[in-house]
Design an enzyme around this catalytic site. Sequence first.
Site, mmCIF file in Angstrom:
data_model
loop_
_atom_site.group_PDB
_atom_site.id
_atom_site.type_symbol
_atom_site.label_atom_id
_atom_site.label_comp_id
_atom_site.label_asym_id
_atom_site.label_seq_id
_atom_site.Cartn_x
_atom_site.Cartn_y
_atom_site.Cartn_z
ATOM 1 N N HIS A 295 48.934 44.471 40.951
ATOM 2 C CA HIS A 295 48.926 44.188 39.512
ATOM 3 C C HIS A 295 49.314 45.440 38.712
ATOM 4 C CE1 HIS A 295 47.154 42.076 35.899
ATOM 5 N NE2 HIS A 295 47.036 43.324 35.491
ATOM 6 N N GLU A 296 48.649 46.551 39.007
ATOM 7 C CA GLU A 296 48.888 47.767 38.204
ATOM 8 C C GLU A 296 50.285 48.341 38.445
ATOM 9 O OE1 GLU A 296 46.780 48.058 35.964
ATOM 10 O OE2 GLU A 296 45.190 46.881 36.882
ATOM 11 N N GLU A 318 50.039 41.027 30.760
ATOM 12 C CA GLU A 318 48.952 40.686 31.677
ATOM 13 C C GLU A 318 49.213 39.408 32.463
ATOM 14 O OE1 GLU A 318 47.163 42.844 32.501
ATOM 15 O OE2 GLU A 318 47.016 44.228 30.820
#
EC number: 3.4.11.-
Length: 860
Positions: A295-296, A318
Amino acid sequence: LTPAPGCKQLLNAHFHSNQVRSQTLSKHVTQATNQIVMNCADIDIITASFVPQGGEEINATGFNYQNEDEKVTLSFPSALQKGFGTLKIDFVGELNDKMKGFYRSKYTSPTGEIRYAAVTQFEATDARRAFPCWDEPAIKATFDITLIVPKDRVALSNMNVIDRKPHPDDENLVEVKFATTPIMSTYLVAFVIGEYDYVESQSSDGVMVRVYTPVGKAEQGKFALEVATKTLPFYNDYFSVPYPLPKIDLIAIADFAAGAMENWGLVTYRETALLIDPKNSCSSSRQWVALVVGHELAHQWFGNLVTMEWWTHLWLNEGFASWIEYLCVDHCFPEYDIWTQFVSADYTRALDLDALDSSHPIEVNVGHPSEVDEIFDAISYSKGASVIRMLHNYIGDEDFRKGMNAYLLKFQHKNASTEDLWDCLEQASGKPIAAVMGSWTKQMGFPIIAVDQEQVSDDCVLKISQKKFCASGPHNEENCPSWMVPISICTSEDPKCTKLKVLLDRQETTITLNSVGPDQWIKINPGTVGFYRIQYSSSMLESLLPGIRDLSLQPVDRLGLQNDLFSLSRAGMISTVEVLKLMEAFVNEPNYTVWSDLSCNLGVLSSLLSHTDFHEEIQEFIRDLFTPIGLKLGWDSKPGEGHLDALLRSLVLGKLGKAGHKPTLEEARRRFKDHVDGKQVLPADLRSPVYLTVLKHGDSATLDTMLKLHKQADMQEEKNRIERVLGAISAPDLIQKVLNFALSEDVRPQDTVSVIGGVAGSSKQGRKAAWKFVKDNWEELYNRYQGGFLISRLIKLTVDGFAIDKMAVEVKSFFESHPAPAAERTVQQCCENILLNAAWLKRDAEDIHQYLLQRKAPPV
């Protein structure tokens, strides 16, 4: 006054005690003014001056702080003329304890000393707590950062170190200078000063990757390092845009409010989201670390290289990262079957929240910082990810990637809005993306698709209609919203293959499936990709049920069918008894994720029925349903088993133990004793279910043993594992002891919430006690978490399970007299859920009770 694009922010920071920090900003004055307005919070400016290019320095004569708006106005004695110049500011800030801005994080050194690291967390609006700046995502600048730090400490920032020299005035300090950053937003700036070890490697495309761990725990960074070095080339290839910085650091921070933060080139994590110990980490932790790293790192492109124009478009960051993290983990670990897990973890969670009247659209207008904090929720993340998954399926991977690449190239180092992405995807695919997606992002909610079939000679004719799905039951307003719904259909002839795709762009339509006979079942939304619920006619549903027993339906579709019916029962559109009958058909189910979703829904039901006097009957139902799979799996892992078997065993044993299954309880107690006595250490995957079981049926001695294990645990993962289950204890005095422990020094501030939540979620007594505890300690809890999303989580976990109308009134009035602006919507959602629970109980409790009794009655 607007800073020029690409203005520089030079930051010289002295980080020990309360020394003055100074910064220099290159600015472009676009019209003459004698005032400069900047964002600034909890900062005292000592001096400020402006030096026009080639001109005399002008000292600011006044600083007017607008604390409510987190701004400061610098006043100058004469007008600053148009043109370039330099703004210099000397100021004093505080190293706070709020886990936001520039804050201190407490850790214990290997020798047992308490020490502090200085770390940052700026998203969404807290860079202004570290230095005065224009703290908005669209005001991008390059940053030149110099840190003055104790010489025995590690100092990190977004870029690589280009110079390190002793400080002229103090031999114990060093001056560390970092390379100039690319043009970037303030919320992505980061610096960390502390004691760390690291492991490093280079990705196949030449990026230096380091994972920083607490001292002595470098080994625990290896798994994340492996994921990161596989992930960077995957994204590089997927986006066809190389990673733009020379290095990336991933670092574990002791006190950390979120799971992780994607600061460009220096990604910060909770210890539990980064560190893996081969012996003491369970399978679910490995999976969590893989997802969070994925995700990051996705944000390094999507968010950092191209940034949303304003927080209204936060979901672009997001939602996208929450979707592609699964794509990345599926690439790195195909054995995780992660896309099926997506449906249970994200898709159904988003549907549940979005069915409430107090939900909000994906794109939401935000102004004040407290409103920004509020949108970091399941709508931005999980619904965002779900509609991107639906869009990706609608466009196809090739055109999707083409459109993504065009978007990243067109807007790199700039800002973009939702419409910009739709334009690029529309051009790549030739499909009406903006029209279709607008209906999913600009209005809240989603449709329920009603389906009926009729046989016309050899063909099957389907009648399909849509209306808004509401958690409180059918939506019958005049002006009912509608969606552009991509609908796919498959049949029992080939459950894996879509037979037909249509775009439902009106309230209802009919579709003919050629040569589909009455002996075939028909499934809408194969793969459970479309973001909607389905209500089949009773005959269609009847024909689908054998597909659950004989497993001819795909796992994700077995899950989706059960989940749809469960939510229809909560909305009063079918009886809960129908769902219980359906659940009994899952007795041969082999799939972990399907069991996980069933288990979750049974947990909701068990919590609801804790308000009745037949709670034991639902426990018996749970024992009956889970016993066959429990016996099949046994306690010990077998050769050839994988990741999903470990997750399933942990889930099933925990469910049986909690529900009071005697053989499971006895075995858990035996293994727990051996574990505590040091005879036989419990494998990591069995610890949660065993701890939960012995506590649920334990006494004060059990609790004391668990607290001792907590104190001895060296790994944060083990401490968290224990913290989450402590609330299972039953005796009222022990529940109180656990709640007091939650606020003690032994629990890190970000973990207090899960201890209190564990108490509230475990029993009726626990729920009452936790709510009273939160009210009694409100001031301390609010000061600790104000403004962040932890306050929202605390409120949700504490009160969501009540099921009496008057509790909704009590919760509402408590928060009217104790306002929590960043949790306003959460409070509304909780009150709505309490009323829905109460209505559900009134409507179905008696029928459920009768069903549970009669299924045990001997045949007459």
